[in-house]
Design an enzyme around this catalytic site. Sequence first.
Site, PDB file in Angstrom:
ATOM      1  N   LYS A 153      31.174  58.778  35.098  1.00 25.63           N
ATOM      2  CA  LYS A 153      30.387  57.559  34.852  1.00 25.63           C
ATOM      3  C   LYS A 153      30.473  56.665  36.079  1.00 25.63           C
ATOM      4  CE  LYS A 153      30.537  53.307  33.651  1.00 25.63           C
ATOM      5  NZ  LYS A 153      29.320  52.720  34.156  1.00 25.63           N
ATOM      6  N   GLU A 228      43.555  53.675  39.276  1.00 26.54           N
ATOM      7  CA  GLU A 228      43.540  53.113  40.637  1.00 26.54           C
ATOM      8  C   GLU A 228      42.939  51.728  40.499  1.00 26.54           C
ATOM      9  OE1 GLU A 228      44.924  54.405  43.144  1.00 26.54           O
ATOM     10  OE2 GLU A 228      44.869  56.580  42.949  1.00 26.54           O
ATOM     11  N   CYS A 262      39.692  47.924  47.762  1.00 26.97           N
ATOM     12  CA  CYS A 262      40.971  47.728  47.068  1.00 26.97           C
ATOM     13  C   CYS A 262      42.131  47.680  48.053  1.00 26.97           C
ATOM     14  CB  CYS A 262      41.184  48.830  46.052  1.00 26.97           C
ATOM     15  SG  CYS A 262      40.962  50.457  46.753  1.00 26.97           S
ATOM     16  N   GLU A 355      42.868  38.775  43.704  1.00 26.28           N
ATOM     17  CA  GLU A 355      42.041  39.695  44.482  1.00 26.28           C
ATOM     18  C   GLU A 355      40.612  39.137  44.518  1.00 26.28           C
ATOM     19  OE1 GLU A 355      40.847  43.477  42.734  1.00 26.28           O
ATOM     20  OE2 GLU A 355      41.283  44.446  44.642  1.00 26.28           O
TER      21      GLU A 355
HETATM   22  P1  NAP Z   1      35.456  47.234  36.829  1.00 24.51           P
HETATM   23  O1  NAP Z   1      34.642  46.104  36.392  1.00 24.51           O
HETATM   24  O2  NAP Z   1      36.809  47.411  36.265  1.00 24.51           O
HETATM   25  O3  NAP Z   1      34.569  48.542  36.550  1.00 24.51           O
HETATM   26  C1  NAP Z   1      34.967  49.827  36.979  1.00 24.51           C
HETATM   27  C2  NAP Z   1      34.237  50.858  36.151  1.00 24.51           C
HETATM   28  O4  NAP Z   1      34.661  50.776  34.785  1.00 24.51           O
HETATM   29  C3  NAP Z   1      32.727  50.696  36.114  1.00 24.51           C
HETATM   30  O5  NAP Z   1      32.121  51.974  36.080  1.00 24.51           O
HETATM   31  C4  NAP Z   1      32.522  49.949  34.811  1.00 24.51           C
HETATM   32  O6  NAP Z   1      31.221  50.118  34.269  1.00 24.51           O
HETATM   33  C5  NAP Z   1      33.550  50.616  33.938  1.00 24.51           C
HETATM   34  N1  NAP Z   1      33.947  49.848  32.751  1.00 24.51           N
HETATM   35  C6  NAP Z   1      33.836  48.518  32.535  1.00 24.51           C
HETATM   36  N2  NAP Z   1      34.302  48.200  31.300  1.00 24.51           N
HETATM   37  C7  NAP Z   1      34.723  49.350  30.735  1.00 24.51           C
HETATM   38  C8  NAP Z   1      35.311  49.687  29.474  1.00 24.51           C
HETATM   39  N3  NAP Z   1      35.577  48.752  28.556  1.00 24.51           N
HETATM   40  N4  NAP Z   1      35.613  50.972  29.227  1.00 24.51           N
HETATM   41  C9  NAP Z   1      35.382  51.928  30.141  1.00 24.51           C
HETATM   42  N5  NAP Z   1      34.815  51.690  31.343  1.00 24.51           N
HETATM   43  C10 NAP Z   1      34.502  50.407  31.647  1.00 24.51           C
HETATM   44  O7  NAP Z   1      35.648  47.252  38.415  1.00 24.51           O
HETATM   45  P2  NAP Z   1      34.542  46.960  39.504  1.00 24.51           P
HETATM   46  O8  NAP Z   1      34.220  45.510  39.417  1.00 24.51           O
HETATM   47  O9  NAP Z   1      33.440  47.941  39.403  1.00 24.51           O
HETATM   48  O10 NAP Z   1      35.335  47.329  40.850  1.00 24.51           O
HETATM   49  C11 NAP Z   1      36.174  46.450  41.524  1.00 24.51           C
HETATM   50  C12 NAP Z   1      37.637  46.706  41.209  1.00 24.51           C
HETATM   51  O11 NAP Z   1      37.973  48.072  41.482  1.00 24.51           O
HETATM   52  C13 NAP Z   1      38.567  45.915  42.059  1.00 24.51           C
HETATM   53  O12 NAP Z   1      39.587  45.348  41.280  1.00 24.51           O
HETATM   54  C14 NAP Z   1      39.170  46.941  43.006  1.00 24.51           C
HETATM   55  O13 NAP Z   1      40.425  46.611  43.533  1.00 24.51           O
HETATM   56  C15 NAP Z   1      39.213  48.141  42.175  1.00 24.51           C
HETATM   57  N6  NAP Z   1      39.296  49.335  43.007  1.00 24.51           N
HETATM   58  C16 NAP Z   1      40.475  50.026  43.090  1.00 24.51           C
HETATM   59  C17 NAP Z   1      40.576  51.143  43.890  1.00 24.51           C
HETATM   60  C18 NAP Z   1      41.860  51.924  44.018  1.00 24.51           C
HETATM   61  O14 NAP Z   1      41.799  53.056  44.443  1.00 24.51           O
HETATM   62  N7  NAP Z   1      43.006  51.372  43.664  1.00 24.51           N
HETATM   63  C19 NAP Z   1      39.474  51.574  44.616  1.00 24.51           C
HETATM   64  C20 NAP Z   1      38.293  50.840  44.505  1.00 24.51           C
HETATM   65  C21 NAP Z   1      38.216  49.735  43.684  1.00 24.51           C
HETATM   66  P3  NAP Z   1      30.077  48.997  34.544  1.00 24.51           P
HETATM   67  O15 NAP Z   1      29.575  49.237  35.907  1.00 24.51           O
HETATM   68  O16 NAP Z   1      29.067  49.273  33.510  1.00 24.51           O
HETATM   69  O17 NAP Z   1      30.714  47.659  34.388  1.00 24.51           O
END
Ligand code: NAP
Length: 455
Positions: A153, A228, A262, A355
């Site tokens: 997804k 992650e 990240c 962050e």
């Molecule tokens: P996010 O809002 O947590 O969303 C990540 C993914 O999860 C998206 O595909 C999102 O879908 C989905 N999602 C949202 N709510 C969900 C639920 N209740 N159940 C299952 N899936 C759900 O994160 P983001 O805003 O896209 O990305 C930014 C974050 O990612 C930052 O905090 C960053 O640090 C972190 N990140 C971490 C790493 C690492 O390797 N540690 C790498 C990259 C990014 P939707 O698009 O539909 O909301």
Amino acid sequence: MSYTLINPATEEAMETIEALDVEAVDAAVEKARGAQVAWAGLNPADRAMLLRRFADAVDGDREHLAELEVRNSGHPIGNARWEAEHVRNVLEYYAATPERLFGKQIPVAGGLDVTFQEPLGVVGVITPWNFPMTIASWGFAPALAAGNAVVLKPAEWTPLTSLRLAELGLEAGLPEGLFQVLTGKGSVVGNRFVTNPTVRKVVFTGSTEVGKQIMAGCADQVKRVTLELGGKSANIVFADADVAKAATTAPSSVFDNSGQDCCARSRILVQRSVFDEFMQHFETAVTSLNVGDPTQSTTDMGPLVSRAHHDAVSAYVDADTPVAFRGTAPEGPGFWFAPTVVTPESRTDRCMTEEIFGPVVAVVPFEDEADAVSLANATEFGLSGSIWTRDVARAIRVARGVESGNLSVNSHSSVRYNTPFGGFKQSGLGRELGPDAHLAFTETKNVFIPTTEQD
Ligand code: NAP
Ligand code: MG
């Protein structure tokens, strides 16, 4: 249901994407389960060959994949080309796995004892919007290599490269249903990966907040989970370092991908005696960054991914924010945000603890080595970081002292496909990439066969 993508550099409407419902997800998971059983039964050499063909198909499509990422995510074309090549490399690296998925032979009394690394079944991979294709490959490549099927997804805003990768997999000869990209809402599609019992593992990359919900949801079925999550990494500059080099390289370590990384070193800790010297060099480097049209290969930094994210980042910079200096950004359409350097008075200012996930960096002074390590560790996160010093012993001491999964000395290394990647503390759980990543997509099975009469 469907929705329309927006080009972040121009605000033009682009492709319309289908938002799947729970029934569609369940049907895809059933199909994946059937494909997985056949895939795991294939000769390992054939699975390896198909993964190499998948890598070749990605190789042949690199420029196209890069262009999709420029349009969909606003990544500068130079970065996007690196990302497409990285996906190819990840696939090629894990193509070696099917023929090397070794177990152990363990000496025991009265017989032969061996272990097998069995695939889990169907794996659900949920990705964020910041590095859509690379992060997807960190999940699907080792999972497929270990004999699993994958449902992926992508983030709602950035599905184009993932959809293209699924097409390339099919063109390369992967069995129908083995690797499917399911678009739609996290709360619907992603959440169904958590609740559908046929999905045996969830690999989630995204915010710490959603990651905690996923982990709690997976507990209900004791479902395997890799997380992650977020970061607030420190770039530590000691007085004995090459301060000019530390300062001129610092922009890329935090403003790359417009800070939507990240691993962004979004806290720069500088020893007090060289603070002013560092800031002088840093200002020159930040103000000369080329922020603009991501289709140009001379561009260093593109726009933020969306209007909503632009609003979220902007909320961190208001009239009271102690801005030291800013770089440039284009006017007009597009979600532009100039690189911004702040110097908070307090170490607990929210620019030091939260962050921001945009091009905003906090720079603060520290006193000595102990102070630097304790300040670097004064966060719930622990993903990445850099250490600048000419003293080798100090570099090692500080690298061992900082509670973080990925550190870099006198450099700001980006992710390598052949080394393990992941977070300490609330930055995550488990490791991706590197020589062992495929093991996280297997269960260890122990089998004993007696060679003598058993009691
Ligand atoms: P996010 O809002 O947590 O969303 C990540 C993914 O999860 C998206 O595909 C999102 O879908 C989905 N999602 C949202 N709510 C969900 C639920 N209740 N159940 C299952 N899936 C759900 O994160 P983001 O805003 O896209 O990305 C930014 C974050 O990612 C930052 O905090 C960053 O640090 C972190 N990140 C971490 C790493 C690492 O390797 N540690 C790498 C990259 C990014 P939707 O698009 O539909 O909301
Ligand atoms: Mg989100």
